[in-house]
Scaffold this active site. Structure first.
Site, PDB file in Angstrom:
ATOM      1  N   GLU A  83       0.876  -1.178   0.000  1.00 28.27           N
ATOM      2  CA  GLU A  83       0.000   0.000   0.000  1.00 28.27           C
ATOM      3  C   GLU A  83       0.904   1.216   0.000  1.00 28.27           C
ATOM      4  O   GLU A  83       1.602   1.476   0.980  1.00 28.27           O
ATOM      5  CB  GLU A  83      -0.932  -0.017   1.214  1.00 28.27           C
ATOM      6  CG  GLU A  83      -2.078   0.978   1.099  1.00 28.27           C
ATOM      7  CD  GLU A  83      -1.790   2.287   1.801  1.00 28.27           C
ATOM      8  OE1 GLU A  83      -1.312   3.230   1.111  1.00 28.27           O
ATOM      9  OE2 GLU A  83      -2.009   2.370   3.007  1.00 28.27           O
ATOM     10  N   CYS A 121      -2.785   8.436   3.801  1.00 31.00           N
ATOM     11  CA  CYS A 121      -2.813   7.983   2.400  1.00 31.00           C
ATOM     12  C   CYS A 121      -4.192   8.154   1.795  1.00 31.00           C
ATOM     13  O   CYS A 121      -4.317   8.451   0.606  1.00 31.00           O
ATOM     14  CB  CYS A 121      -2.388   6.521   2.320  1.00 31.00           C
ATOM     15  SG  CYS A 121      -0.718   6.209   2.933  1.00 31.00           S
TER      16      CYS A 121
END
Length: 465
Positions: free
Chosen positions: A234, A268
């Site tokens: 990720e 994020c």
């Protein structure tokens, strides 16, 4: 980077730690491998008992670990408490659901009948020890969303955490030890990034998971690929926040402010690029700018603070460079765009809204990791989709429309791991989390996440069985 706790609100180094030497790393690997041989044979009932105990302990520790996280990386204390609570909730979710998620599957005998099978079974078995390379921005949550499913699946874990959150990293190891996990089942490695490759190449490491920067992801994926080991990555995002005329504008503005500055803008899945239809652009821009400008920037330990400091001096400098580049090339700072003059120590930056963004500006393509929002005026849905996809990232996205046809178009065409309609993007234990394009691959959370680090084994039984 030194392994140290440095308070980003003051710049003061509070505690430093020595990195493990080669012999100590070997000891950790031995213990992890030995623990796996024991833990993989435990029943789901026993794993459930252990993980629920860890959740119980975490709830009791909530205020203390929240203060540790705030001290180490600067998130507002209320958000740190919420992070700890979310981790405990996720532990309980996996404790309650893992056995069902990993239950044997029984294909229809007719589907494998021509193979001569009387029956077949698909079974999910643990892989072994998983190396987790984790970031500082959600120092507890990022680890738990890997550790809870991995441990419930029967794996063991080694954590290489970011070097600026060592006390949080050590707390997590101690939490699982206190819960009763076998010695070595989950361990923290206080090491620099230079030690990761040798550990990943060790045959006792079965797989790796990383949340972090694209360069870090490339490095880990390259080594893992060379060793033919499974990875989940990720790698961040530049999520669009699309607002169309049918939206509830009041709610969209309120959520937009929260979505941009959560975790001091260092998330994020924080909304970063705000794509607003021309018909409502002026109203949204004015109210959004007012909301961002009204936020309280200050001591993250103060309950009244909305936005704390950035994690490091370098992080603030990187953000300043993106803003300065955009302004130099014609963007307008509707609010913010500077260091708060009242804060002479610490790595603070004002909540900022930039308009007039063009593809020639770095911030159009690069992730702004801090409380800086970019505003785009779009003529229609086609332009919104085009700009939303004009990024190397594809983690998640946010869309505000009550039109079913528009929702269907966005669900089909936005290139991201998720599209959240009329509500803030967030991660939930019951939903898969991950991205597309350079935001990485694989999934965390839900049944998809727990199966990432399992060996899906086919069992075939002949007629005599």
């Amino acid at each position: 980077m030194a392994i140290a706790t440095v308070n980003p609100a003051t710049g003061e180094t509070l505690k430093t730690f020595d990195a493990l030497n080669a012999g100590e790393i070997e000891d950790h690997l031995v213990r992890a491998d030995q623990a796996f041989q024991e833990h993989r044979r435990t029943s789901f009932a026993r794993r459930r008992e252990l993980l629920r105990k860890a959740a119980e302990l975490l709830d009791a520790d909530q205020d203390g670990i929240a203060r540790t996280m705030t001290t180490e990386m600067g998130k507002p204390l209320a958000q740190a408490r919420a992070e700890a609570a979310k981790c405990a909730k996720t532990m309980r979710w996996y404790a309650d659901h893992a056995e069902e998620l990993l239950a044997d599957e029984h294909p229809d005998p007719a589907d494998v009948g021509d193979s001569g099978a009387a029956r077949a079974v698909v079974r999910y078995r643990p892989l072994g020890t998983v190396l987790a390379v984790m970031p500082w921005n959600f120092p507890l949550w990022q680890v738990v969303r890997f550790a809870a499913p991995a441990l419930m699946a029967g794996n063991t874990g080694l954590l290489k955490h970011a070097s600026n959150v060592p006390q949080t990293a050590l707390y997590i190891e101690e939490l699982f030890r206190r819960a009763g996990y076998p010695e070595g089942c989950f361990q923290t490695l206080l090491i620099g990034s230079g030690a990761v490759e040798d550990i990943l190449r060790d045959p006792r490491i079965a797989a790796a998971t990383l949340t972090g920067s694209e360069p870090a992801g490339r490095a880990v994926a390259s080594v893992a690929g060379d060793e033919v080991k499974k990875t989940v990555l990720e790698l961040g995002g530049s999520d669009p926040f699309i607002v169309l005329p049918s939206a509830d504008l009041d709610k969209a503005v309120r959520v937009a402010v929260t979505a941009r500055v959560q975790n001091n803008g260092q998330s994020c899945i924080a909304a970063k690029r705000f794509l607003v239809h021309d018909d409502i652009y002026e109203a949204f821009a004015a109210r959004f700018t007012d909301g961002m400008a009204a936020l309280t920037v200050g001591d993250p330990m103060d309950e009244q603070t909305d936005v704390g400091p950035l994690v490091s001096e370098q992080g603030r400098s990187d953000l300043e460079e993106l803003v300065d580049d955009a302004v130099h090339k014609g963007a307008a700072a509707l609010c913010g765009g500077r260091r708060p003059p009242q804060h002479h120590t610490g790595w603070f930056y004002e909540p900022t809204v930039l308009s007039g963004i063009t593809p020639g500006m770095r911030i159009h393509y690069e992730e702004a990791f801090g409380p800086v929002a970019t505003l785009y005026r779009v003529a229609d849905l086609d332009e919104a989709v085009r700009i939303a996809n004009d990024t190397p990232f594809g983690l998640s996205s946010n869309a505000w429309t009550r039109d079913p046809d528009e929702q269907a178009r966005l669900a089909r065409d936005v290139q991201a791991g998720g599209v959240f309609f009329n509500g803030m993007t967030a991660s939930h234990p019951g939903l898969p989390f991950g991205g597309a394009k350079r935001s990485g691959y694989g999934r965390e959370l839900s049944g998809h996440g727990i199966r990432e680090f399992c060996n899906m084994t086919t069992l075939w039984y002949g007629p005599e069985d």
